[in-house]
Every structure is written in structure tokens, then in C-alpha cells.
Design a protein around this motif. Structure first.
Motif, PDB file in Angstrom:
ATOM      1  N   SER A 147       7.226   0.977  -3.459  1.00  0.00           N
ATOM      2  CA  SER A 147       6.835   2.223  -2.876  1.00  0.00           C
ATOM      3  C   SER A 147       7.786   3.325  -2.792  1.00  0.00           C
ATOM      4  CB  SER A 147       6.413   2.028  -1.336  1.00  0.00           C
ATOM      5  OG  SER A 147       7.478   1.616  -0.737  1.00  0.00           O
ATOM      6  N   ASP A 148       7.418   4.447  -2.576  1.00  0.00           N
ATOM      7  CA  ASP A 148       8.767   5.671  -2.518  1.00  0.00           C
ATOM      8  C   ASP A 148       8.372   6.421  -0.883  1.00  0.00           C
ATOM      9  OD1 ASP A 148       6.407   7.310  -2.520  1.00  0.00           O
ATOM     10  OD2 ASP A 148       6.822   8.121  -4.712  1.00  0.00           O
ATOM     11  N   ALA A 149       8.869   7.481  -0.542  1.00  0.00           N
ATOM     12  CA  ALA A 149       9.043   7.909   0.526  1.00  0.00           C
ATOM     13  C   ALA A 149       7.300   8.328   0.980  1.00  0.00           C
ATOM     14  CB  ALA A 149       9.621   9.271   0.789  1.00  0.00           C
ATOM     15  N   ASP A 150       6.502   8.393  -0.102  1.00  0.00           N
ATOM     16  CA  ASP A 150       5.126   8.833   0.228  1.00  0.00           C
ATOM     17  C   ASP A 150       4.142   7.697   0.483  1.00  0.00           C
ATOM     18  OD1 ASP A 150       5.543  11.542   0.365  1.00  0.00           O
ATOM     19  OD2 ASP A 150       5.454  11.818  -1.889  1.00  0.00           O
ATOM     20  N   GLY A 151       4.621   6.377   0.175  1.00  0.00           N
ATOM     21  CA  GLY A 151       3.875   5.341   0.347  1.00  0.00           C
ATOM     22  C   GLY A 151       3.935   4.339  -1.023  1.00  0.00           C
ATOM     23  N   VAL A 152       2.742   3.626  -1.023  1.00  0.00           N
ATOM     24  CA  VAL A 152       2.988   2.544  -2.221  1.00  0.00           C
ATOM     25  C   VAL A 152       2.508   3.309  -3.503  1.00  0.00           C
ATOM     26  CG1 VAL A 152       1.525   0.572  -2.797  1.00  0.00           C
ATOM     27  CG2 VAL A 152       2.168   0.711  -0.512  1.00  0.00           C
ATOM     28  N   ILE A 153       3.275   2.927  -4.440  1.00  0.00           N
ATOM     29  CA  ILE A 153       3.120   3.377  -5.735  1.00  0.00           C
ATOM     30  C   ILE A 153       2.473   2.324  -6.433  1.00  0.00           C
ATOM     31  CG2 ILE A 153       4.115   3.991  -7.859  1.00  0.00           C
ATOM     32  CD1 ILE A 153       6.487   5.317  -6.475  1.00  0.00           C
ATOM     33  N   VAL A 154       3.014   1.030  -6.412  1.00  0.00           N
ATOM     34  CA  VAL A 154       2.335  -0.229  -6.998  1.00  0.00           C
ATOM     35  C   VAL A 154       2.262  -1.104  -6.169  1.00  0.00           C
ATOM     36  CG1 VAL A 154       2.628  -1.976  -8.912  1.00  0.00           C
ATOM     37  CG2 VAL A 154       3.058   0.540  -9.523  1.00  0.00           C
ATOM     38  N   SER A 155       1.180  -1.946  -5.964  1.00  0.00           N
ATOM     39  CA  SER A 155       1.250  -2.905  -5.040  1.00  0.00           C
ATOM     40  C   SER A 155       1.440  -4.240  -5.632  1.00  0.00           C
ATOM     41  CB  SER A 155      -0.335  -3.027  -4.532  1.00  0.00           C
ATOM     42  OG  SER A 155      -1.240  -3.190  -5.650  1.00  0.00           O
ATOM     43  N   SER A 156       1.534  -4.599  -6.772  1.00  0.00           N
ATOM     44  CA  SER A 156       2.273  -5.381  -7.310  1.00  0.00           C
ATOM     45  C   SER A 156       2.920  -5.300  -8.719  1.00  0.00           C
ATOM     46  CB  SER A 156       1.023  -6.512  -7.719  1.00  0.00           C
ATOM     47  OG  SER A 156       1.734  -7.702  -8.430  1.00  0.00           O
TER      48      SER A 156
END
Length: 478
Positions: free
Chosen positions: A104-113
Motif C-alpha cells: 500500500s501507499d499513502a492512499d491505500g492498497v495497491i496490491v492485495s497480494s
């Protein structure tokens, strides 16, 4: 509240590839995450996965930094496939969510796995792709696997050539002559290739310690070692047309070992030989019978009361093969690497005595009646009288019978009464055991100080490698 961006991984039957979809983003926003001009290098570069923190050193979470942002891709040992996902964030966080490594980055999840995926620095110049993990810099990128359901193994995903740059100076001094460094680069590259999947159970190929090769990332790169890696790019050791492990170690003490005399399997390219370029590395170790008995107890063995210790067999080159410990209720024998470990020996070139070894600075003995001793390997007649005058361990001069002389110069055992056929029997030691030897390391393959000495005498890296690895050729990775 941060906006959570969900990514659903979907199988596209038409394109036969993976694509990322962002649940809350428009097509325009999605295109801003693509980086079509990023040089994949998947056709020209090999990659390895190096475990940085794993198992007992696994972490709950970690952050990774890159001034150039990141790109997420599907990675293999032969490179990675560019995916249509990029973030300009300079810091990412990896945590364990629902049993998977979540990015994740500051905005939230990028890749869940992160399974099967790698995260790389987005710098356009491949040699400027550097990421920072736990305040340390590494090239290319990283991935992570879950350990024990709640922790993370941190893995450096790195080009093989970048990996070699991060190894050489940790295994050989950066100030060594260039031809020695080049020999080390080729040996390290070969060793790395043959070590792929050493740690497959934890999701990576190689560790950072001596179990594989010592690797510390960007901090251990130097101009000299970078040059050695560049000038040998893609070069590996081959034997019978196949890439082989370039075993190496510090100092031979005068003799290189057969692989089967140290480990189990005979290797055609790792054969015993006299090392004409060896440097001295003398060491000593001392044990009482009580200390040996305690060590046996800690090892779960018992021979009753220990009564004596003896080198009971030597290899053809004179190096120690077995050491037997005798006791009132039996005996036990140590050999190969377990022998070195038990007795604190730094090499197989050693002798045992019930008297302390005394070495002069020149490693020579001067006597009133010079004597020409011989070993079982270079038999020559004794040319002196029946006795000689020698200095004993207490510094006193005494007359000693030639027949009783046993000398060890750190490389070979000498005795005037031995023969090529009869061999040499080491004496049984029943008091304090004094051990003296020469060399440092397992003895198989290339001794690094000898490589330095050869280079200083004008030999090339090819000369060095072919001297220490029998019948090898220097090939190129396909």
C-alpha cells in the motif's frame, strides 16, 4: 480516512495475460499509473531473489523507499513482465493482511497480494534503480513472502550482475589486484547460479551469509569490484559443458583438497593439489582431556573417561583425514568438516602433539648438526648423524634421536623413518593436546590469498581459475 483502492486480479482469455483493475478509478486515472517506456530488460538480464530478513528475523511490516517511484511486475528468474501499474509514491508499506503480503501507499492498497509479483524502482536508468529497506540500499527491487502466517520475509529481487557487485568485496578485499578480483567475480557468479533455489521453501534463492555468499547490497560496492564484475559480465565456470559451483575460501596452507575429502561427492573439477602460491596463515588450538570429554558430552557422545587423542588417518597430500578420541569405554572418530568443528581447526592442514608447538618468525629450525629430513611424498635419504641438537618447547637445547624426529611446518609432516609405502603414523596424545596448523577454510577450490599472490606475479584471472579448478573452461551464460 484514506481512500482504499482495491485491485482485482483477472484472467484475460483474449490476451492470455494478467491485467490490473482499480475498483474506484477512471480509465484516465489508470493510464496515469502506466509507464510504457520503462526498460524491462527481461530478455537480457537474469534475476535472483536474495533473502534479507527471514524466518526468525522475519518482520511484522516494513517500508520501502525509492526517489523514482515504483513499478509492480510479474517476476521470474529470467526477468519480469511489465504490467500496467505504477505509483509515483516514494514510500510503500508492506503488511500481512488475510495471510497475504499486502502493498500500500499513502492512499491505500495497491496490491492485495504480492504472490508472484515484484516491486521495482521506477528509475529509467537500470543502474540507478535503487530501493531502501530498513535504512539499507539495494539494487532493483524487492518482493515479500508470508512466514508463519503473520510475519514477512523480505527479499531483494535483483539482477544477477548487480548481485555479483554486492558480493565480491565481502568475499575478497577490494584492494586485491584486478585479475584476482575478476577470478572472484567469475567464481561468485557461478556459485550464485548453482545456488538458485537454495532457500526455495522460504520463497527466495540465496541468503546473505556464508551459507550462500556474503551479500550486503550497495554499501559493499567499490570501483575496483564493479570493474571486475563488468569486465567478466556473464562469465561462469564450466566443466563438461555445464556451469559448476566456484567453491572458494581464504587460505590453503599449502594444499588444496579433494571435494570428497571434505564433503561427500567427488567433483571432477575440485581435486587435491599442492598450492605453489600459498600464503602462511598459522593457528593453534589447545585442549585438555577434560575439555574434550565435556565437548563429547555436549555432542551427546560418551567414551567413558577420555584417555587419548590421535590423528588416525591422513589424505594422500598429508592433510588430516580422521581424528580418534579414545576412552575407557570405547572410542569415537571425527572426520571431514565435523572434525574441524569439534577441535576448532581452521583447516585440514594440522598436527597434534603433547608438547606446545614453537615457531620461529621464519618458520625454520636451525640446528648444530644440519639434517635433511624427508616426507612420504618426497623420499630422500637422511644425510646427518644419529642425533641432532634441537630447542625444545621450554627453550632448552637437547639431543634428539633422528629416528624420533617428527616435524610439521604448517604444511607437511616430516619424519626420517617413513616411506612412501609405509606412510606416517601420528603419535597418540595422552596429556594436553596441542594443535597447530596452517590455512583457513574448507580447502576446496580457489584459495583467495593464493589468487592474490598469482595476480601479483602477473597471472591472469583465467590462469588463476584453471590452476585451482581442474579441467574447467570459462563460458558465457546463455
Amino acid at each position: 480516512m484514506k481512500k482504499i483502492i482495491s485491485i482485482l486480479l483477472m484472467l484475460c482469455m483474449v490476451l492470455s495475460s494478467f491485467a490490473f483493475a482499480f475498483a474506484d478509478e477512471t480509465e484516465e486515472n489508470l493510464s496515469s499509473r502506466s509507464y510504457e517506456n520503462f526498460e524491462a530488460r527481461s530478455e537480457e538480464a537474469r534475476y535472483v531473489k536474495v533473502g534479507l530478513y527471514y524466518q526468525t528475523n522475519a518482520v511484522d511490516s516494513f517500508k520501502i523507499n525509492s526517489d523514482s517511484g515504483f513499478i509492480i511486475a510479474k517476476g521470474t528468474s529470467k526477468g519480469w513482465t511489465q504490467e500496467n501499474i505504477r505509483t509515483d509514491a516514494t514510500e510503500l508499506t508492506v503488511t500481512v493482511e488475510d495471510g497475504a503480503a499486502c502493498l500500500s501507499d499513502a492512499d491505500g492498497v495497491i496490491v492485495s497480494s504480492l504472490k508472484n509479483y515484484v516491486v521495482l524502482s521506477a528509475a529509467e536508468d537500470p543502474d540507478e534503480r535503487i530501493v531502501t529497506i530498513k535504512s539499507k540500499k539495494y539494487r532493483d527491487g524487492f518482493t515479500a513472502t508470508v512466514y508463519g502466517g503473520t510475519k514477512l520475509n523480505i527479499i531483494n529481487y535483483i539482477e544477477l550482475e548487480h548481485y555479483v557487485r554486492g558480493v565480491i568485496a565481502n568475499e575478497m578485499g577490494a584492494s586485491y589486484p584486478m585479475e584476482a578480483l575478476k577470478a572472484q567475480a567469475i567464481a561468485a557468479r557461478s556459485y550464485g547460479i548453482k545456488g538458485l533455489n537454495n532457500h526455495a521453501s522460504n520463497g527466495f534463492d540465496l541468503c546473505t551469509g556464508q551459507h550462500c555468499q556474503v551479500y550486503r547490497g550497495v554499501s559493499s560496492e567499490y570501483q575496483s569490484t564493479d570493474t571486475a564484475a563488468a569486465e567478466t559480465k556473464g562469465q561462469v565456470l564450466t566443466y563438461d559443458g555445464k556451469v559448476v559451483q566456484g567453491y572458494y575460501y581464504a587460505t590453503s596452507g599449502g594444499y588444496c583438497m579433494n571435494s570428497e575429502d571434505v564433503w561427500l561427492n567427488p567433483l571432477g573439477y575440485c581435486k587435491s593439489r599442492v598450492d605453489d602460491f600459498a600464503s602462511d596463515y598459522k593457528w593453534t588450538s589447545t585442549f585438555t582431556m577434560e575439555q574434550i570429554q565435556e565437548k563429547l558430552k555436549n555432542a551427546g557422545k560418551s567414551v567413558g573417561t577420555v584417555t587419548g587423542v590421535q590423528i588416525t588417518a591422513r589424505n594422500d597430500n598429508g592433510t588430516a583425514r580422521t581424528v580418534t578420541i579414545y576412552g575407557t569405554n570405547g572410542n569415537t572418530t571425527y572426520s571431514k568438516s565435523s572434525m574441524l568443528s569439534f577441535f576448532g581447526c581452521k583447516s585440514f592442514v594440522f598436527a597434534m602433539s603433547d608438547k606446545e608447538f614453537v615457531w620461529t618468525s621464519s618458520n625454520k629450525t636451525v640446528t648444530a648438526d644440519p639434517i635433511k629430513l624427508y616426507s612420504r611424498y618426497t623420499p630422500e635419504p637422511v644425510t646427518s648423524g644419529e642425533t641432532i641438537t634441537v630447542m625444545n618447547a621450554t627453550g632448552q637445547m637437547e639431543e634428539v634421536s633422528v629416528a624420533d624426529i617428527r616435524m610439521h611446518n604448517g604444511k607437511s609432516v616430516y619424519a626420517p623413518s617413513c616411506t612412501e609405502e609405509g606412510g606416517y603414523t601420528d603419535d597418540l596424545v595422552t596429556g594436553t593436546v596441542y594443535i597447530a596448523g596452517n590455512g583457513n577454510g574448507h580447502g576446496v577450490g580457489m584459495p583467495q590469498t593464493s589468487a592474490r599472490n598469482m595476480a601479483n606475479e602477473g597471472y591472469t584471472c583465467e590462469d588463476i581459475l584453471k590452476y585451482y579448478y581442474k579441467d574447467i573452461e570459462i563460458g558465457m551464460l546463455e
